[in-house]
Motif scaffolding. Structure first.
Motif, PDB file in Angstrom:
ATOM      1  N   ILE A   1       0.855  -1.176   0.000  1.00  0.00           N
ATOM      2  CA  ILE A   1       0.000   0.000   0.000  1.00  0.00           C
ATOM      3  C   ILE A   1       0.899   1.237   0.000  1.00  0.00           C
ATOM      4  O   ILE A   1       1.602   1.496   0.983  1.00  0.00           O
ATOM      5  N   ALA A   2       0.902   1.966  -1.102  1.00  0.00           N
ATOM      6  CA  ALA A   2       1.791   3.122  -1.270  1.00  0.00           C
ATOM      7  C   ALA A   2       0.983   4.408  -1.165  1.00  0.00           C
ATOM      8  O   ALA A   2       0.030   4.623  -1.926  1.00  0.00           O
ATOM      9  N   ALA A   3       1.384   5.266  -0.216  1.00  0.00           N
ATOM     10  CA  ALA A   3       0.696   6.543  -0.030  1.00  0.00           C
ATOM     11  C   ALA A   3       1.546   7.463   0.821  1.00  0.00           C
ATOM     12  O   ALA A   3       2.252   7.004   1.729  1.00  0.00           O
ATOM     13  N   GLU A   4       1.488   8.740   0.542  1.00  0.00           N
ATOM     14  CA  GLU A   4       2.129   9.767   1.360  1.00  0.00           C
ATOM     15  C   GLU A   4       3.632   9.507   1.569  1.00  0.00           C
ATOM     16  O   GLU A   4       4.186   9.802   2.627  1.00  0.00           O
ATOM     17  N   GLY A   5       4.278   8.960   0.559  1.00  0.00           N
ATOM     18  CA  GLY A   5       5.708   8.718   0.645  1.00  0.00           C
ATOM     19  C   GLY A   5       6.097   7.478   1.422  1.00  0.00           C
ATOM     20  O   GLY A   5       7.299   7.232   1.640  1.00  0.00           O
ATOM     21  N   HIS A   6       5.128   6.663   1.827  1.00  0.00           N
ATOM     22  CA  HIS A   6       5.392   5.419   2.553  1.00  0.00           C
ATOM     23  C   HIS A   6       4.868   4.235   1.752  1.00  0.00           C
ATOM     24  O   HIS A   6       3.960   4.376   0.921  1.00  0.00           O
ATOM     25  N   VAL A   7       5.441   3.069   2.015  1.00  0.00           N
ATOM     26  CA  VAL A   7       4.899   1.823   1.487  1.00  0.00           C
ATOM     27  C   VAL A   7       4.681   0.880   2.659  1.00  0.00           C
ATOM     28  O   VAL A   7       5.627   0.530   3.378  1.00  0.00           O
ATOM     29  N   ILE A   8       3.432   0.493   2.861  1.00  0.00           N
ATOM     30  CA  ILE A   8       3.070  -0.473   3.893  1.00  0.00           C
ATOM     31  C   ILE A   8       2.995  -1.846   3.247  1.00  0.00           C
ATOM     32  O   ILE A   8       2.316  -2.017   2.227  1.00  0.00           O
ATOM     33  N   TYR A   9       3.671  -2.821   3.842  1.00  0.00           N
ATOM     34  CA  TYR A   9       3.494  -4.205   3.416  1.00  0.00           C
ATOM     35  C   TYR A   9       2.593  -4.892   4.434  1.00  0.00           C
ATOM     36  O   TYR A   9       3.017  -5.222   5.534  1.00  0.00           O
ATOM     37  N   PHE A  10       1.327  -5.063   4.064  1.00  0.00           N
ATOM     38  CA  PHE A  10       0.397  -5.854   4.863  1.00  0.00           C
ATOM     39  C   PHE A  10       0.559  -7.298   4.402  1.00  0.00           C
ATOM     40  O   PHE A  10       0.142  -7.658   3.305  1.00  0.00           O
ATOM     41  N   MET A  11       1.176  -8.122   5.239  1.00  0.00           N
ATOM     42  CA  MET A  11       1.547  -9.467   4.799  1.00  0.00           C
ATOM     43  C   MET A  11       0.369 -10.418   4.681  1.00  0.00           C
ATOM     44  O   MET A  11       0.460 -11.425   3.978  1.00  0.00           O
ATOM     45  N   GLY A  12      -0.766 -10.100   5.357  1.00  0.00           N
ATOM     46  CA  GLY A  12      -1.838 -11.080   5.418  1.00  0.00           C
ATOM     47  C   GLY A  12      -1.403 -12.251   6.280  1.00  0.00           C
ATOM     48  O   GLY A  12      -0.470 -12.149   7.075  1.00  0.00           O
ATOM     49  N   ASP A  13      -2.092 -13.358   6.154  1.00  0.00           N
ATOM     50  CA  ASP A  13      -1.687 -14.571   6.868  1.00  0.00           C
ATOM     51  C   ASP A  13      -0.659 -15.289   6.007  1.00  0.00           C
ATOM     52  O   ASP A  13      -0.956 -15.652   4.865  1.00  0.00           O
ATOM     53  N   THR A  14       0.536 -15.501   6.542  1.00  0.00           N
ATOM     54  CA  THR A  14       1.573 -16.097   5.704  1.00  0.00           C
ATOM     55  C   THR A  14       2.687 -16.717   6.531  1.00  0.00           C
ATOM     56  O   THR A  14       2.835 -16.440   7.727  1.00  0.00           O
ATOM     57  N   ASP A  15       3.452 -17.559   5.891  1.00  0.00           N
ATOM     58  CA  ASP A  15       4.731 -18.045   6.386  1.00  0.00           C
ATOM     59  C   ASP A  15       5.827 -17.213   5.715  1.00  0.00           C
ATOM     60  O   ASP A  15       5.551 -16.382   4.839  1.00  0.00           O
ATOM     61  N   VAL A  16       7.058 -17.438   6.117  1.00  0.00           N
ATOM     62  CA  VAL A  16       8.193 -16.856   5.408  1.00  0.00           C
ATOM     63  C   VAL A  16       8.196 -17.396   3.976  1.00  0.00           C
ATOM     64  O   VAL A  16       7.927 -18.583   3.748  1.00  0.00           O
ATOM     65  N   MET A  17       8.501 -16.538   3.012  1.00  0.00           N
ATOM     66  CA  MET A  17       8.584 -16.957   1.614  1.00  0.00           C
ATOM     67  C   MET A  17       9.804 -16.321   0.965  1.00  0.00           C
ATOM     68  O   MET A  17      10.130 -15.158   1.253  1.00  0.00           O
ATOM     69  N   ALA A  18      10.444 -17.059   0.067  1.00  0.00           N
ATOM     70  CA  ALA A  18      11.521 -16.471  -0.732  1.00  0.00           C
ATOM     71  C   ALA A  18      10.998 -15.313  -1.579  1.00  0.00           C
ATOM     72  O   ALA A  18      11.742 -14.385  -1.914  1.00  0.00           O
ATOM     73  N   ASP A  19       9.705 -15.348  -1.912  1.00  0.00           N
ATOM     74  CA  ASP A  19       9.079 -14.253  -2.671  1.00  0.00           C
ATOM     75  C   ASP A  19       9.316 -12.899  -2.010  1.00  0.00           C
ATOM     76  O   ASP A  19       9.340 -11.859  -2.681  1.00  0.00           O
ATOM     77  N   MET A  20       9.451 -12.899  -0.695  1.00  0.00           N
ATOM     78  CA  MET A  20       9.601 -11.636   0.022  1.00  0.00           C
ATOM     79  C   MET A  20      10.830 -10.860  -0.447  1.00  0.00           C
ATOM     80  O   MET A  20      10.847  -9.627  -0.410  1.00  0.00           O
ATOM     81  N   GLY A  21      11.857 -11.582  -0.883  1.00  0.00           N
ATOM     82  CA  GLY A  21      13.037 -10.913  -1.412  1.00  0.00           C
ATOM     83  C   GLY A  21      12.730 -10.105  -2.655  1.00  0.00           C
ATOM     84  O   GLY A  21      13.235  -8.989  -2.839  1.00  0.00           O
ATOM     85  N   VAL A  22      11.881 -10.652  -3.506  1.00  0.00           N
ATOM     86  CA  VAL A  22      11.454  -9.936  -4.717  1.00  0.00           C
ATOM     87  C   VAL A  22      10.596  -8.732  -4.335  1.00  0.00           C
ATOM     88  O   VAL A  22      10.762  -7.628  -4.867  1.00  0.00           O
ATOM     89  N   PHE A  23       9.685  -8.946  -3.377  1.00  0.00           N
ATOM     90  CA  PHE A  23       8.823  -7.836  -2.946  1.00  0.00           C
ATOM     91  C   PHE A  23       9.656  -6.673  -2.409  1.00  0.00           C
ATOM     92  O   PHE A  23       9.352  -5.507  -2.667  1.00  0.00           O
TER      93      PHE A  23
END
Length: 228
Positions: free
Chosen positions: A133-155
């Motif tokens: 969620i990008a707004a006002e010069g910030h980016v919030i990562y709302f992870m939802g329900d999740t485990d650790v993922m290698a995808d997070m590196g791409v994010f």
């Protein structure tokens, strides 16, 4: 920007003139005082839902009807909700970005499950997700329900979020040490807000074990705004 915890995984985000409710499970949530329902949903413009489980999605239709807010979520579930509940929806999918006024929301992957109970049986409703969620010069990562993922590196490379809203309850999601590992491994968060904990005895009752050097860890209080 104001971020207010609604208990469990629910949040109210006020940013760039929009009021986003994320996973607003307010009816039957042991962490939330239902006497504050109208206060929690006042002025809502959009309702973001990460997946179809009842402790995340069950309040979406009621709140949409009460406020006129559009429900935003994965295409399969959002389409079903719009047709069955006759509310306005914005359905999209992972990798897609929607503009909600001056707020940009990108759907990203999560590692969990997603189903709704229909006639006592689980019916799968599209995939689980998280949101950037990008707004006002910030980016919030709302992870939802999740485990650790290698995808997070791409994010992290694509979005460089500075605020993380991170599930830490264990059993259904990461526990505090595992969540801290994900934050240290992949991100450079300045602020971390734990969620999906304290709701039931089965879940973690504190953020003990969340050790993330350089980040401010804010254990939220229900209906008390965190000002960024």
């Amino acid at each position: 920007m104001k971020i207010t915890w609604l208990g469990h995984s629910g949040f109210r985000i006020e940013a760039a003139g929009e009021v986003l409710l994320i996973d607003p499970w307010l009816r039957g949530n042991p962490s939330f005082d239902e006497a504050r329902f109208e206060e929690a949903v006042a002025g809502a413009t959009h309702i973001l839902v990460s997946h179809a489980h009842g402790d995340h999605a069950s309040g979406a239709a009621e709140i949409a009807r009460a406020t006129g807010a559009k429900v935003v979520g994965i295409y399969d579930w959002a389409s079903w909700l719009g047709e069955t509940e006759k509310v306005e929806v914005i359905g999209f999918n992972k990798g897609g970005t929607v503009k909600l006024g001056d707020v940009a929301v990108t759907m990203v992957n999560a590692a969990h499950s997603s189903s709704a109970s229909i006639e006592g049986r689980p019916v799968y409703m599209g995939h689980e997700s998280g949101y950037m969620i990008a707004a006002e010069g910030h980016v919030i990562y709302f992870m939802g329900d999740t485990d650790v993922m290698a995808d997070m590196g791409v994010f992290a490379e694509l979005h460089d979020p500075d605020i993380g809203i991170v599930p830490i309850g264990g059993h259904f999601t990461m526990d505090p040490p595992r969540a801290a590992y994900a934050c240290r491994k992949f991100f450079k968060f300045r602020t971390i807000i734990p969620c999906h904990y304290k709701t039931f005895p089965l879940l973690a009752q504190s953020a003990e074990g969340m050790e993330v050097p350089g980040a401010r860890i804010v254990e939220p209080e229900v209906m008390k705004a965190i000002v960024i």
